[in-house]
Design a protein around this motif. Structure first.
Motif, mmCIF file in Angstrom:
data_model
loop_
_atom_site.group_PDB
_atom_site.id
_atom_site.type_symbol
_atom_site.label_atom_id
_atom_site.label_comp_id
_atom_site.label_asym_id
_atom_site.label_seq_id
_atom_site.Cartn_x
_atom_site.Cartn_y
_atom_site.Cartn_z
ATOM 1 N N VAL A 1 0.867 -1.187 0.000
ATOM 2 C CA VAL A 1 0.000 0.000 0.000
ATOM 3 C C VAL A 1 0.902 1.235 0.000
ATOM 4 O O VAL A 1 1.713 1.416 0.914
ATOM 5 C CB VAL A 1 -0.927 0.001 1.239
ATOM 6 N N GLY B 1 1.856 5.382 -0.021
ATOM 7 C CA GLY B 1 1.484 6.465 0.901
ATOM 8 C C GLY B 1 0.339 7.340 0.432
ATOM 9 O O GLY B 1 -0.185 8.153 1.202
ATOM 10 N N ASP B 2 -0.068 7.191 -0.835
ATOM 11 C CA ASP B 2 -1.241 7.947 -1.293
ATOM 12 C C ASP B 2 -2.388 7.004 -1.678
ATOM 13 O O ASP B 2 -3.234 7.346 -2.490
ATOM 14 C CB ASP B 2 -0.869 8.873 -2.466
ATOM 15 N N ALA C 1 5.549 1.152 3.746
ATOM 16 C CA ALA C 1 6.964 1.434 4.010
ATOM 17 C C ALA C 1 7.281 2.902 3.780
ATOM 18 O O ALA C 1 6.996 3.450 2.709
ATOM 19 C CB ALA C 1 7.835 0.562 3.101
ATOM 20 N N VAL D 1 10.064 5.192 2.924
ATOM 21 C CA VAL D 1 11.378 4.924 2.327
ATOM 22 C C VAL D 1 11.989 6.197 1.746
ATOM 23 O O VAL D 1 11.288 7.120 1.332
ATOM 24 C CB VAL D 1 11.271 3.855 1.206
ATOM 25 N N GLU E 1 11.013 7.607 -1.952
ATOM 26 C CA GLU E 1 9.749 8.339 -2.078
ATOM 27 C C GLU E 1 9.789 9.659 -1.309
ATOM 28 O O GLU E 1 9.214 10.650 -1.726
ATOM 29 C CB GLU E 1 8.583 7.471 -1.592
ATOM 30 N N ALA E 2 10.485 9.640 -0.203
ATOM 31 C CA ALA E 2 10.493 10.845 0.636
ATOM 32 C C ALA E 2 11.470 11.900 0.126
ATOM 33 O O ALA E 2 11.422 13.044 0.565
ATOM 34 C CB ALA E 2 10.834 10.468 2.075
ATOM 35 N N TYR F 1 12.633 12.194 -3.519
ATOM 36 C CA TYR F 1 12.851 12.402 -4.970
ATOM 37 C C TYR F 1 12.632 13.852 -5.371
ATOM 38 O O TYR F 1 13.083 14.287 -6.433
ATOM 39 C CB TYR F 1 12.032 11.422 -5.819
ATOM 40 N N HIS G 1 10.289 17.464 -0.693
ATOM 41 C CA HIS G 1 8.886 17.632 -0.284
ATOM 42 C C HIS G 1 8.766 18.575 0.916
ATOM 43 O O HIS G 1 9.609 18.541 1.834
ATOM 44 C CB HIS G 1 8.292 16.297 0.199
ATOM 45 N N LYS H 1 3.879 17.738 3.980
ATOM 46 C CA LYS H 1 3.470 16.626 3.106
ATOM 47 C C LYS H 1 4.019 15.309 3.653
ATOM 48 O O LYS H 1 3.290 14.303 3.749
ATOM 49 C CB LYS H 1 3.998 16.899 1.689
ATOM 50 N N ILE H 2 5.286 15.325 4.024
ATOM 51 C CA ILE H 2 5.894 14.086 4.546
ATOM 52 C C ILE H 2 5.206 13.692 5.854
ATOM 53 O O ILE H 2 4.859 12.521 6.057
ATOM 54 C CB ILE H 2 7.416 14.270 4.775
ATOM 55 N N ILE I 1 1.697 12.328 5.229
ATOM 56 C CA ILE I 1 1.706 10.986 4.627
ATOM 57 C C ILE I 1 2.188 9.940 5.635
ATOM 58 O O ILE I 1 1.549 8.890 5.796
ATOM 59 C CB ILE I 1 2.543 10.991 3.328
ATOM 60 N N PHE I 2 3.259 10.227 6.346
ATOM 61 C CA PHE I 2 3.753 9.238 7.323
ATOM 62 C C PHE I 2 2.709 9.000 8.426
ATOM 63 O O PHE I 2 2.457 7.866 8.824
ATOM 64 C CB PHE I 2 5.076 9.694 7.947
ATOM 65 N N LEU J 1 11.070 1.289 -2.212
ATOM 66 C CA LEU J 1 9.951 0.348 -2.040
ATOM 67 C C LEU J 1 10.382 -1.060 -2.449
ATOM 68 O O LEU J 1 9.995 -2.048 -1.816
ATOM 69 C CB LEU J 1 8.748 0.825 -2.866
ATOM 70 N N PHE K 1 0.907 15.288 -6.322
ATOM 71 C CA PHE K 1 1.449 14.058 -6.895
ATOM 72 C C PHE K 1 1.506 14.315 -8.395
ATOM 73 O O PHE K 1 0.695 15.092 -8.917
ATOM 74 C CB PHE K 1 0.571 12.854 -6.539
HETATM 75 C C1 DLZ Z 1 4.992 11.352 -1.241
HETATM 76 C C2 DLZ Z 1 5.403 10.146 -0.477
HETATM 77 C C3 DLZ Z 1 6.355 10.260 0.534
HETATM 78 C C4 DLZ Z 1 6.876 11.587 0.958
HETATM 79 N N1 DLZ Z 1 6.820 9.190 1.179
HETATM 80 C C5 DLZ Z 1 6.312 7.964 0.866
HETATM 81 C C6 DLZ Z 1 6.819 6.800 1.506
HETATM 82 O O1 DLZ Z 1 7.737 6.843 2.302
HETATM 83 N N2 DLZ Z 1 6.251 5.613 1.178
HETATM 84 C C7 DLZ Z 1 5.258 5.503 0.242
HETATM 85 O O2 DLZ Z 1 4.764 4.395 0.018
HETATM 86 N N3 DLZ Z 1 4.807 6.605 -0.389
HETATM 87 C C8 DLZ Z 1 5.315 7.811 -0.105
HETATM 88 N N4 DLZ Z 1 4.884 8.902 -0.758
HETATM 89 C C9 DLZ Z 1 3.877 8.736 -1.812
HETATM 90 C C10 DLZ Z 1 4.482 8.156 -3.092
HETATM 91 O O3 DLZ Z 1 5.540 8.986 -3.524
HETATM 92 C C11 DLZ Z 1 3.384 7.997 -4.135
HETATM 93 O O4 DLZ Z 1 2.720 6.821 -3.888
HETATM 94 C C12 DLZ Z 1 3.911 7.970 -5.520
HETATM 95 O O5 DLZ Z 1 4.470 9.198 -5.843
HETATM 96 C C13 DLZ Z 1 2.840 7.638 -6.535
HETATM 97 O O6 DLZ Z 1 1.828 8.604 -6.546
#
Ligand code: DLZ
Length: 510
Positions: free
Chosen positions: A7, A9-10, A32, A34, A37-38, A40, A43, A47-48, A51-52, A81, A398
């Motif tokens: 699953v 984070g969104d 997770a 990770v 994602e956190a 790239y 952010h 937002k972080i 989501i967390f 991931l 996103f």
């Molecule tokens: C935006 C985001 C962040 C900040 N961290 C996570 C994360 O640690 N784990 C995760 O599963 N999703 C995170 N997300 C959201 C993803 O970046 C998002 O699912 C993808 O960009 C696809 O929309």
């Protein structure tokens, strides 16, 4: 056969098809936090944190429903991931990993390598939480010369039976009440203060962790006030229905000194991570209109954003990626000024919009489109840099929603796929829409010289620079003709002032 369900984070919803089709007795779930994602983009910390915290709360909710949940925290240092999956698969072997399709192209590309890298079979399910499937959008778009949102929106209203008369015609006889929804802000109403949300222990812990782990990212966490569970998000929406919806439509385009939220829904961030469901919100708003709790214009304005615009931009994104991200049809390459990261500019409207974007991760659509986006368009700021900035700064950003809105709508870099003309405007528009100009050191009624609003000369400089392309556009031809009619010496003076103003604005801060 047991499956491992990832699953993202969104995707924090029981309507997430990967969860809706899972069996708690058999399947295991992984969430997770990770680095990939956190990190790239840088952010916003809001937002972080949102989501967390929402991920941790959702993990707990899944456990309450009997699922075995593997939860990896950011502090555990898992890079991606794929690495998170590898770690869980090592201790809990499964042959199938199931995931709902991600919202970003970049991640879908990465997932294409997972089967091989992880020796599993990857089942990717279509995200049924959106109201237009990929096929629906493709079918709608097929053979059309232009992808105009308005026609897509009408088809969606008809398909879902929203705001219709019994004979299938639009409620009130019109599809669109945009004209009524553009009133400029002059302090006509008291703006209700937003609820201060109670922070759970989970949220407090996340806030401390995010502050430690992301010290240089934007976002003032002392002001964190986002809902982190579906129930809290729903309570926020109920507040909107009761206290803000009635004034939302009329003032939705207003630029307001005193409030970042005005009468806006403050719900996009919840919708985009799965805490709220779009059709439910549209039905509730329609019901509010039927119960005479708001005008038809307010209800229609809200529903158009959710049932129309939101689905439309996602459709455009998946239809046209990855080429869409390369668009730069106005050849814009100027570097992003430092003040995009500091909000230190003396243009009042821009300063207010940037400051709240950085501090809160939020600005409403006219601030994003007509203040910040308009500036980026007129200043010819580099398209990729601007898109990355929007993706980083806003809590609800996103790429599926951010890219078409920024590259297509605000920067007109897609050559007009989304917008039939550039959303360029002078300082006069900003003055008409709000109350920033009265406290600004620049005057929107002056074109050149010390104290003239830079948006004015930049606007005409933009028209001048893109004259050839714009004069082919029927919606711009009156403006280009007016520009041509002016004396050459006047035009030269305005463009020269625009050049000078821009040079000063783009100068790195010392
Ligand atoms: C935006 C985001 C962040 C900040 N961290 C996570 C994360 O640690 N784990 C995760 O599963 N999703 C995170 N997300 C959201 C993803 O970046 C998002 O699912 C993808 O960009 C696809 O929309």
């Amino acid at each position: 056969m047991s499956r491992l369900i990832l699953v993202l984070g969104d995707q924090l919803s029981f309507a997430n098809p990967a969860i809706a089709s899972a069996d708690p007795a058999e399947d295991q779930v992984l969430l997770a936090e990770v680095a990939e994602e956190a990190q790239y983009v840088p952010h916003n910390r809001h937002k972080i944190a949102l989501i967390f915290s929402a991920m941790r709360h959702f993990g707990n909710a899944l456990r309450d429903r009997g699922f075995q949940v593997h939860y990896i925290r950011f502090a555990e240092g898992v890079p991606s991931l794929q690495a998170a999956l590898a770690r869980v698969l090592e201790s809990h072997p499964c042959t199938v990993v199931r995931v709902c399709e991600p919202g970003e192209y970049r991640l879908r590309e990465a997932m294409a390598g997972w089967e091989k890298a992880l020796s599993v079979s990857l089942e990717m399910l279509e995200d049924t939480r959106f109201l237009a499937s990929h096929k629906t959008f493709r079918d709608w778009a097929a053979g059309r010369k232009q992808l105009r949102m308005e026609y897509f929106y009408r088809a969606m209203r008809q398909h879902y039976g929203v705001l219709l008369e019994p004979d299938g015609q639009p409620a009130g006889g019109r599809w669109n009440y945009d004209q009524e929804n553009r009133v400029g802000w002059r302090g006509q109403r008291d703006i209700p203060p937003r609820r201060a949300l109670k922070q759970s222990a989970v949220t407090r812990e996340v806030l401390a962790e995010v502050a430690r782990a992301f010290p240089d990212n934007p976002g003032d966490l002392a002001q964190f006030n986002y809902a982190c569970t579906a129930a809290e998000a729903r309570a926020e929406f109920d507040w909107f229905l009761e206290y803000a919806l009635a004034d939302f439509g009329r003032y939705q385009d207003g630029l307001v000194e005193e409030s970042p939220w005005v009468f806006h829904g403050k719900i996009s961030m919840y919708l985009n991570i799965g805490l709220l469901e779009p059709l439910e919100l549209c039905s509730d708003v329609e019901q509010a209109w039927r119960d005479e709790r708001c005008s038809l214009a307010a209800a229609e304005g809200f529903i158009r954003q959710i049932l129309g615009w939101r689905e439309y931009v996602r459709g455009v994104y998946w239809l046209l990626m990855p080429e869409y991200a390369e668009g730069n049809s106005l050849d814009a390459h100027n570097p992003l000024p430092d003040f995009f990261w500091t909000a230190q500019t003396d243009l009042r409207c821009l300063q207010r919009a940037l400051r709240q974007s950085l501090e809160l991760g939020y600005a409403h659509h006219i601030q994003r489109l007509m203040v910040i986006g308009n500036f980026a368009l007129l200043a010819g700021l580099d398209v990729k840099a601007v898109c990355e900035w929007y993706l980083a700064v806003y809590v609800d950003a996103f790429e599926w929603v951010e890219l078409p809105n920024t590259l297509g709508m605000a920067l007109h870099a897609d050559g007009g796929v989304m917008a039939s003309k550039p959303y360029a405007a002078s300082g006069k528009y900003i003055q008409r829409q709000g109350d920033h100009c009265k406290d600004c050191r620049y005057s929107p009624s002056r074109m050149t010289g010390e104290g003239a609003c830079p948006y004015n000369a930049l606007y005409w400089r933009f028209i001048d620079r893109h004259m050839d392309a714009l004069s082919q556009n029927p919606r711009m031809s009156l403006i280009t003709a007016n520009w041509r009619k002016r004396k050459a010496s006047e035009r030269e003076a305005i463009v020269a002032w625009g050049d000078q103003a821009l040079q000063q604005l783009l100068e790195p801060a010392t």
